[in-house]
Structure formats: structure tokens, C-alpha cells
Design a protein around this motif. Structure first.
Motif, mmCIF file in Angstrom:
data_model
loop_
_atom_site.group_PDB
_atom_site.id
_atom_site.type_symbol
_atom_site.label_atom_id
_atom_site.label_comp_id
_atom_site.label_asym_id
_atom_site.label_seq_id
_atom_site.Cartn_x
_atom_site.Cartn_y
_atom_site.Cartn_z
ATOM 1 N N GLU A 1 0.949 -1.049 -0.041
ATOM 2 C CA GLU A 1 0.047 0.169 -0.179
ATOM 3 C C GLU A 1 1.023 1.268 -0.139
ATOM 4 O O GLU A 1 0.444 2.347 -0.531
ATOM 5 N N GLN A 2 1.961 1.178 0.685
ATOM 6 C CA GLN A 2 2.742 2.448 0.855
ATOM 7 C C GLN A 2 3.305 2.737 -0.703
ATOM 8 O O GLN A 2 3.343 3.838 -1.031
ATOM 9 N N VAL B 1 0.290 4.064 -2.848
ATOM 10 C CA VAL B 1 0.127 5.455 -2.506
ATOM 11 C C VAL B 1 1.322 6.501 -3.119
ATOM 12 O O VAL B 1 0.816 7.574 -3.715
ATOM 13 N N ARG B 2 2.377 6.035 -2.888
ATOM 14 C CA ARG B 2 3.505 6.721 -3.486
ATOM 15 C C ARG B 2 3.311 6.903 -5.078
ATOM 16 O O ARG B 2 3.595 8.095 -5.737
ATOM 17 N N VAL C 1 0.179 9.439 -5.662
ATOM 18 C CA VAL C 1 0.735 10.793 -5.665
ATOM 19 C C VAL C 1 1.624 11.290 -6.459
ATOM 20 O O VAL C 1 1.370 12.523 -7.049
ATOM 21 N N PRO D 1 -5.177 5.386 4.157
ATOM 22 C CA PRO D 1 -4.005 6.225 3.930
ATOM 23 C C PRO D 1 -4.219 7.625 3.826
ATOM 24 O O PRO D 1 -5.250 7.957 2.887
ATOM 25 N N GLU E 1 -3.199 10.183 2.542
ATOM 26 C CA GLU E 1 -2.803 10.847 1.500
ATOM 27 C C GLU E 1 -3.902 10.394 0.262
ATOM 28 O O GLU E 1 -4.029 11.289 -0.508
ATOM 29 N N LEU E 2 -4.535 9.444 0.497
ATOM 30 C CA LEU E 2 -5.681 9.253 -0.763
ATOM 31 C C LEU E 2 -6.683 9.894 -0.455
ATOM 32 O O LEU E 2 -7.440 10.061 -1.537
#
Lengths: 341, 341
Positions: free
Chosen positions: A263-264, A267-268, A271, A290, A292-293
């Protein structure tokens, strides 16, 4: 007129076999405690006891013959060790990642899930998330509803939403062509998508192109739909390398389990625009999503509710009760994963 | 090396036949003015002239041989009267309700639309709006993204979203089984929906049940999808009586034209719970969207963007240019509604 007393003399409630429930399943909230009721077994509701769980389990150790697990509370080797009389673990989910299957096998405990009762709903949500993402439906709805000047909303300002992508002709890679994956394929076929898949082994009866390597599948797809179960092998299977193979124009849909994707890394990629978008019903560390989402328009999120329809809740209740009744009547189960009959 | 000068001597720009544009089509915003360019005709852009429109039209009355209409600017009998040299009205839309077809016919003017170039996108959006509505996708996305405590969002609080409805088994009534309606049917077939339809006449090649009366169709459906064109006959065809026949559990999807539904009545039914929900891409008085709809979670709204995909914009540009070039080369048009050859 004499009242009808049923089809025969039923066991007294205290004589019925006990089925342990750790937590109330969602059905209890929605339909009341009676939704799984039966005159063939009796629930033991751990959360209703004032005792701490380990003491509660010790108290009832000898009487519990089955566990009905509704996710959230894992069925570990330790749990099973405390309850030597357990012969069945039934889960209200299709996924089995919360149950120590190896230990069940070792102990001769039968394991049953809800089979394919959810498959259509999950496949429908996968397709729904995909159309939503490609055609900006959630973003449009938010745009029109939040717009202070609806006059402009319907006119031409949808340019600001970004134009969508057409489904037809898209190359869809299905990771895990089981019951759910096959139904996703059937649906997307009708939209003119071109389907290929990855799974543990090639399916002889399936004509879609097979990729034994998920990275190779991703490299040959516009859309990757995660439909497999979570196992040691599939944990973080969708990693940096796979996402990079999918590429800038690629889209990921996950209706499987969160930890199948790193997932990390996802997300990266989202983004930084290294992939185009994602539709996610599941997350790696649920109930966390997360942060950021939450601000991204190229992401459509739903809170692990792929199976949440009234119709399927009812079908599941029927299946759970019928399975437990079959088990206690020494009849064959309707769905079964580990068979120790 | 000598430069290549094309495939022959082209007409000088000033000799090319003139195609009138009232307003810049969305394509101009997205792809620049050159997206429809050709060496077979030249655009006359009304909005670039400092003259008032009627004076502009009078000035160019004799030179305009075709009109490229992109919606927003109706092609009326009055417009056509001002430009006696017009022999073709081409529209960048599939819908024709902004063109006075009868007058074109009377004047011997050919009318061409973009045929079925949009049909797949529109059908996709219809299905997307339906899944979104039945499975609460936009509401879920809003819920998860706006939730201040994402911890709870993924857990169990999706109960507060309301549980969705399963697509499979739903009775879908398609109003207008043309190109778009047939593609919607094909898609929803794959979800296990049961299709029936209403149209002007029963289609001999179609096996879905036919209802000659739209009210009767609504009474026998869970979901009504409006796929027909807007004509005098279909204006307010979906009225109080039809919505009432559809009933409390019924859902309406409109990707046709807003005025096919009596919008005031639809809003009342939605607000008062007399139907269950609606997915709307079109509105009766665009660009206005009824304010009452903006606060409703049982309504998914998109700003008339059913045809907005990159792929289809490109296909449409190709079709428009090819159609205009064919016309000026006295070749058969690729799409044609009123034929006056």
C-alpha cells in the motif's frame, strides 16, 4: 383446533450444540440477533459475558463444538487449543486469512466459508469502481453537488473534471480467476474489454490469455483487477515492480484484500502520478485508510463493503444456518474448504 | 531533397467551401482549433466576428454551404432562412433536438449526426450510474474521503451508508432500444439483470419482452433506464403516472435528454421517497440542476458528460471531418439522418 408443535420433538435449548461467536456479525446490527437462529444449535456470545475472553473460553472449553467467525476476531492456533471440542470453524466471509487453516487441518477441524454467495456482489463492485474511476462518476457527483453555481456545473465546466477514458478496448488483467475473477471477466467482456489473467495455474477451460507472471500481466494491461485471496504467496504481490510495469496510464482495482498490494508503494505511485488511478474497497491496515488518498480525485474509495447488499446478507444468513444445521445433523455441508469428515 | 507538397494541388483556402460554426465545440478547448481542420473546407467562426450574429449571418449568407452545430446553438427555421446556400447541417451530437429537422427536410437540406460513435460511452455511463447508485459508490467515496476519523470509515460504520442492492435479478426496463439502449441491455445481461423494453415499435429481432406502454413497463420493473431521443412524443413521457407505477423501490437512470422526464415530478418523488433513487446525466433546464437534488444521497449526478472520453472525442473528430469532406466531394456520408441527395 390443536396448535401445531413443529415437525417433531426438538431438543431442549440447553441440550443444543454450542456455536461460539466472538463478535456480533454485521447481520445482528441490521436484522437483529435472531437472523441466524435455529432449533438445531445455540449461539454462545462471547461479547455478552462479563468474563475476559480467555476465561470465558476456558469456562466453555468443553461445550463449544463450532465457531462462527465473522472476521475481526482471528481464529488462531491458540484459540483452537483452548477449545478441544471444536469440530467446525464456519466463517461468514469468503476470505479465510483470519483462520489458521493449517492448524485446523492438523486438528481435524472442518472449515467452511460462505462459498460463492458474495461473488456477484464483489464482481459488481469491482466493475462499478472501475467505471466510476474511468468515467469520473464520484468526482462528477461531488462536483455537481458541491458546486455553488449549479448553473455552470451542467454546462461546460465538466472540462475541469478531466475527460474520462473509454472502457471498450481496454486491456484488463485479472489477478486471480476464481469465482469473483470469472464474474468480473464476464461483465467486462460485455463492455468490449480485452481480458487476460494471472493465477496459480493456467485454467484449461479458459480461453483468455494466461500470464504466469503478474509483472508480465501488468506490462500487458491498462487495468489490473485484484480478485485473489490473501495468502503468504499473494502478500505484497502487487509491489513496486508490478506497479511500474503497469505504468503511468495504468489503473488498479482492489476488491480482494488490502495487503495483496504494497500500500505504501501504491500511495506513492498515485501521489507521484506513476500510475493513473485506483479503485479500492480494501486497505492494508483496516480500518485505517492512508490519509494521502483522501485528497485524490484519481482514487475512488469504499469502506470494505463489496458484499454489502440486502439480498446477499439474506442469502448468507440462509447459507450459514443451513451449513451449521447440516453439520450438526451429520449431513454434507453446502460449502467447505477443509474437509475432515 | 525536394519537400513533399501533398497528393495534388489543393484549392486555395479562400476557394474552399465554408462551414459555419456558431460556438466553439468542446473539442476546441481540449485539442485546439485545428482538431477538425481539413484542406477540403474552411470554418467560419461566428464567435470570432465583432458583428452581431444576425448581421454576421447576413454578411455570409451566400457563402455558407454547411453548418457544423455543436449543441447550445439551435439550428432553427429562421437560421436556415437566412442562409439559402446551406445544403448540410452536421451536428457533433447524436441528439437532434436542437435542429429543426422538418424545416431541413422541406428545404432539401441533408442532416447528419455523429451516428453511434458515442453509444458505447453513453451505455457505459448508464451502467456506471446504476451500479454507483445501487452500491452507494459515490456516497461511499464521499464518506471515506470526508470522514475525519478514517479509522472508523473502513471498519463498520459503512452501515450508516445504508446497505446496497444487488444488480443480479433486477428487472431493468429500457426506454428506447436503439443503439445505446441495446448496448445497455447487453451490459446488464452480463450482470444477471432481466431486461424488457419500450420503444415506438416492437423489434422483431429482439427477444426481450416488449411493452408498448411505458407505464406498464415501469410497473413491471425495478429500474427504468431512459435511452431514447427527445421528440415531441417523448417530452415528459416519464411523468407522475410512470414514476408512480415504478414505485417506492424503483430507480431511474437518465442518459437520454432531461425533458424526457417531468423533472419537477421526479424531484418531488425523490424528496418524498416515492421512488428510491436516480442517476442523472441530463436535466430539464440545463445548465440548471434542481437544488433539491444536491443534498440527496440517493441521487448520483453527472454534468451531461456521458460522451466525454478522450477516445470518443478523437473518433468524433475523425467522423466529423470525414463526413464534411465526403459531402464536399459528393461522396456518400458516413452517417446521415435526413437524406436529400
Amino acid at each position: 383446533m390443536e396448535a401445531c408443535h413443529g415437525h417433531g420433538k426438538e431438543k431442549e435449548s440447553q441440550d443444543l450444540p454450542r456455536v461460539l461467536l466472538f463478535k456480533p456479525p454485521p447481520d445482528f446490527h441490521l436484522f437483529g440477533d435472531e437472523c441466524f437462529s435455529s432449533n438445531k444449535f445455540k449461539f454462545l456470545k462471547a461479547w455478552e459475558s462479563p468474563l475476559p475472553l480467555d476465561q470465558f473460553l476456558k469456562t466453555h472449553a468443553q461445550s463449544v463444538e463450532a465457531i462462527l467467525s465473522s472476521g475481526g476476531a482471528p481464529v488462531t492456533a491458540e484459540t483452537l487449543r483452548l477449545m478441544p471440542a471444536v469440530r467446525l470453524v464456519m466463517t461468514t466471509s469468503a476470505g479465510l486469512n483470519h483462520i489458521d487453516i493449517a492448524e485446523c487441518r492438523r486438528r481435524g477441524i472442518t472449515v467452511a466459508n460462505t462459498g460463492n454467495v458474495f461473488s456477484e456482489d464483489v464482481a459488481d463492485l469491482a466493475v462499478g469502481l472501475l467505471i466510476d474511476l474511468l468515467r469520473n462518476i464520484s468526482a462528477s457527483d461531488r462536483f455537481v453537488k458541491q458546486w455553488l453555481r449549479p448553473r455552470q456545473a451542467a454546462e461546460g465546466d465538466c472540462y475541469s473534471l478531466g475527460i474520462g477514458s473509454k472502457l471498450g478496448g481496454k486491456r484488463v488483467g485479472i489477478v486471480g480467476l476464481g469465482s469473483i475473477g470469472s464474474l468480473v471477466a464476464k461483465r467486462l467482456d460485455a463492455f468490449g474489454c480485452s481480458i487476460s489473467y494471472n493465477s496459480r495455474t493456467k485454467k484449461p477451460s479458459v480461453s483468455y490469455p494466461f500470464y504466469s507472471n503478474v509483472c508480465e500481466l501488468a506490462a500487458n494491461c491498462d487495468i489490473l483487477i485484484i480478485c485473489c485471496g490473501l495468502t503468504a504467496e499473494t502478500h505484497h504481490m502487487i509491489n513496486k515492480q508490478v506497479l511500474s510495469a503497469l505504468g503511468k496510464e495504468g489503473v488498479v482495482i482492489n476488491i480482494g484484500r488490502g495487503p495483496i498490494i504494497d500500500e505504501q508503494e501504491l500511495v506513492r505511485c498515485l501521489v507521484q502520478g506513476e500510475i493513473k488511478g485506483a479503485g479500492l474497497d480494501v486497505f492494508e491496515n483496516e480500518p485505517d485508510v492512508p490519509k494521502e488518498l483522501l485528497a485524490l480525485d484519481n482514487v475512488v474509495l469504499s469502506p470494505h463493503c463489496a458484499i454489502f447488499t440486502w439480498e446477499t446478507f439474506k442469502d448468507r444468513q440462509k447459507l450459514v444456518v443451513e451449513n451449521l444445521e447440516a453439520f450438526f445433523s451429520n449431513k454434507p455441508l453446502l460449502t467447505k474448504i477443509v474437509d475432515n469428515d
